[in-house]
Design a protein around this motif. Sequence first.
Motif, mmCIF file in Angstrom:
data_model
loop_
_atom_site.group_PDB
_atom_site.id
_atom_site.type_symbol
_atom_site.label_atom_id
_atom_site.label_comp_id
_atom_site.label_asym_id
_atom_site.label_seq_id
_atom_site.Cartn_x
_atom_site.Cartn_y
_atom_site.Cartn_z
ATOM 1 N N VAL A 27 0.870 -1.172 0.000
ATOM 2 C CA VAL A 27 0.000 0.000 0.000
ATOM 3 C C VAL A 27 0.911 1.227 0.000
ATOM 4 C CG1 VAL A 27 -0.312 -0.126 2.518
ATOM 5 C CG2 VAL A 27 -1.865 1.256 1.181
ATOM 6 N N GLY A 28 0.654 2.126 -0.962
ATOM 7 C CA GLY A 28 1.409 3.367 -1.077
ATOM 8 C C GLY A 28 0.606 4.520 -0.515
ATOM 9 N N TYR A 29 1.310 5.519 -0.004
ATOM 10 C CA TYR A 29 0.667 6.697 0.578
ATOM 11 C C TYR A 29 1.230 7.961 -0.045
ATOM 12 C CZ TYR A 29 -0.939 3.509 4.223
ATOM 13 O OH TYR A 29 -1.524 2.471 4.897
ATOM 14 N N GLU A 30 0.365 8.925 -0.186
ATOM 15 C CA GLU A 30 0.713 10.210 -0.763
ATOM 16 C C GLU A 30 1.756 10.947 0.089
ATOM 17 O OE1 GLU A 30 -1.953 13.969 -2.344
ATOM 18 O OE2 GLU A 30 -2.770 12.631 -0.829
ATOM 19 N N HIS A 31 1.642 10.874 1.404
ATOM 20 C CA HIS A 31 2.532 11.606 2.302
ATOM 21 C C HIS A 31 3.355 10.660 3.170
ATOM 22 C CE1 HIS A 31 0.442 15.183 1.049
ATOM 23 N NE2 HIS A 31 -0.715 14.723 1.499
ATOM 24 N N ALA A 32 4.342 11.217 3.845
ATOM 25 C CA ALA A 32 5.185 10.443 4.758
ATOM 26 C C ALA A 32 4.358 9.941 5.943
ATOM 27 C CB ALA A 32 6.340 11.320 5.255
ATOM 28 N N SER A 33 4.903 8.969 6.645
ATOM 29 C CA SER A 33 4.283 8.376 7.840
ATOM 30 C C SER A 33 2.917 7.769 7.555
ATOM 31 C CB SER A 33 4.184 9.405 8.965
ATOM 32 O OG SER A 33 5.466 9.865 9.305
ATOM 33 N N TYR A 34 2.744 7.251 6.313
ATOM 34 C CA TYR A 34 1.525 6.526 5.934
ATOM 35 C C TYR A 34 0.278 7.395 6.064
ATOM 36 C CZ TYR A 34 5.216 3.284 7.140
ATOM 37 O OH TYR A 34 6.449 2.684 7.257
ATOM 38 N N GLN A 35 0.374 8.605 5.549
ATOM 39 C CA GLN A 35 -0.730 9.566 5.612
ATOM 40 C C GLN A 35 -1.184 9.944 4.202
ATOM 41 O OE1 GLN A 35 -2.133 10.641 8.650
ATOM 42 N NE2 GLN A 35 -0.800 9.001 9.372
ATOM 43 N N GLY A 36 -2.379 10.506 4.118
ATOM 44 C CA GLY A 36 -2.921 10.982 2.849
ATOM 45 C C GLY A 36 -3.572 9.874 2.051
ATOM 46 N N GLN A 37 -3.781 10.164 0.782
ATOM 47 C CA GLN A 37 -4.433 9.207 -0.099
ATOM 48 C C GLN A 37 -3.631 7.919 -0.136
ATOM 49 O OE1 GLN A 37 -5.637 10.931 -3.800
ATOM 50 N NE2 GLN A 37 -5.921 8.961 -4.781
ATOM 51 N N GLN A 38 -4.330 6.784 -0.107
ATOM 52 C CA GLN A 38 -3.674 5.470 -0.145
ATOM 53 C C GLN A 38 -4.103 4.732 -1.403
ATOM 54 O OE1 GLN A 38 -5.585 2.608 2.768
ATOM 55 N NE2 GLN A 38 -6.186 4.532 3.703
ATOM 56 N N PHE A 39 -3.233 3.843 -1.873
ATOM 57 C CA PHE A 39 -3.546 3.073 -3.070
ATOM 58 C C PHE A 39 -2.778 1.765 -3.034
ATOM 59 C CE2 PHE A 39 -0.890 6.751 -3.639
ATOM 60 C CZ PHE A 39 0.315 6.244 -4.081
ATOM 61 N N VAL A 40 -3.404 0.721 -3.558
ATOM 62 C CA VAL A 40 -2.797 -0.606 -3.562
ATOM 63 C C VAL A 40 -1.817 -0.709 -4.727
ATOM 64 C CG1 VAL A 40 -4.620 -1.716 -4.942
ATOM 65 C CG2 VAL A 40 -3.287 -3.067 -3.323
ATOM 66 N N LEU A 41 -0.672 -1.343 -4.466
ATOM 67 C CA LEU A 41 0.360 -1.582 -5.472
ATOM 68 C C LEU A 41 0.595 -3.089 -5.533
ATOM 69 C CD1 LEU A 41 2.776 1.230 -4.281
ATOM 70 C CD2 LEU A 41 1.411 1.274 -6.377
ATOM 71 N N GLU A 42 0.117 -3.701 -6.606
ATOM 72 C CA GLU A 42 0.262 -5.138 -6.767
ATOM 73 C C GLU A 42 1.384 -5.426 -7.763
ATOM 74 O OE1 GLU A 42 -4.051 -6.947 -6.063
ATOM 75 O OE2 GLU A 42 -4.098 -5.165 -7.330
ATOM 76 N N ARG A 43 1.767 -6.665 -7.865
ATOM 77 C CA ARG A 43 2.902 -7.052 -8.706
ATOM 78 C C ARG A 43 2.773 -6.475 -10.113
ATOM 79 N NH1 ARG A 43 5.881 -12.675 -8.471
ATOM 80 N NH2 ARG A 43 7.416 -12.262 -10.079
ATOM 81 N N GLY A 44 3.836 -5.826 -10.579
ATOM 82 C CA GLY A 44 3.835 -5.236 -11.909
ATOM 83 C C GLY A 44 4.663 -3.968 -11.970
ATOM 84 N N GLU A 45 4.560 -3.278 -13.107
ATOM 85 C CA GLU A 45 5.328 -2.058 -13.349
ATOM 86 C C GLU A 45 4.419 -0.833 -13.339
ATOM 87 O OE1 GLU A 45 7.595 -2.561 -16.957
ATOM 88 O OE2 GLU A 45 9.089 -3.793 -15.911
#
Length: 196
Positions: free
Chosen positions: A55-73
């Motif tokens: 899971v990626g986050y827009e801001h540091a410390s796991y804050q802001g908009q979140q989005f799933v990052l699955e295997r791939g480019e």
Amino acid sequence: MTHHCTKFSGHWKIIVFDEECFQGRRHEFTSECCNVMEFGFETVRSLRVESGAWVGYEHASYQGQQFVLERGEYPQPDAFGGSNAYHIERLTSFRPIACANHRECRMTIYERENFLGRKGELSDDYPSLQAMGWCNNEVGSLRIHSGAFVCYQYPGYRGYQYIMECDRHCGEYKHFREFGSHCQTPQIQSIRRIQQ
């Protein structure tokens, strides 16, 4: 100081770049990163997920908009959100999704907070909760019994993403404010499983 979580080592791998199309400075991670600036990055502009789900986050410390990052480019930031209706400018923190390796995913959604009101049991992907008989757009609370899910603001897996896991909050999200830091209303209209 790095923020690596040793319990995740070896099962997950992500390579991040500070320029689009896998150019520029690169760094490989096998565990969470609280702030890419600690590694000399202003932001992540492209990445490859080699193994695991993240899971990626827009801001540091796991804050802001979140989005799933699955295997791939992911050659540019627009790819991070997938079919997300919102433009993502930056990615500055990310972590592995531990529950994504469960074979069986099961959750219960509730109409109101604190697990009250009408409820629905889910164990599959649902591109439209309304089509499965959930008449309103509101999910006030939910329980993850096993696995991990990504819930979307709109049907067809679009809009803001909320990653829900069995090992976060002990799998219990009592109030929609626990869904994600940008969640203003309990609107969830589609849900899919996160699987490796």
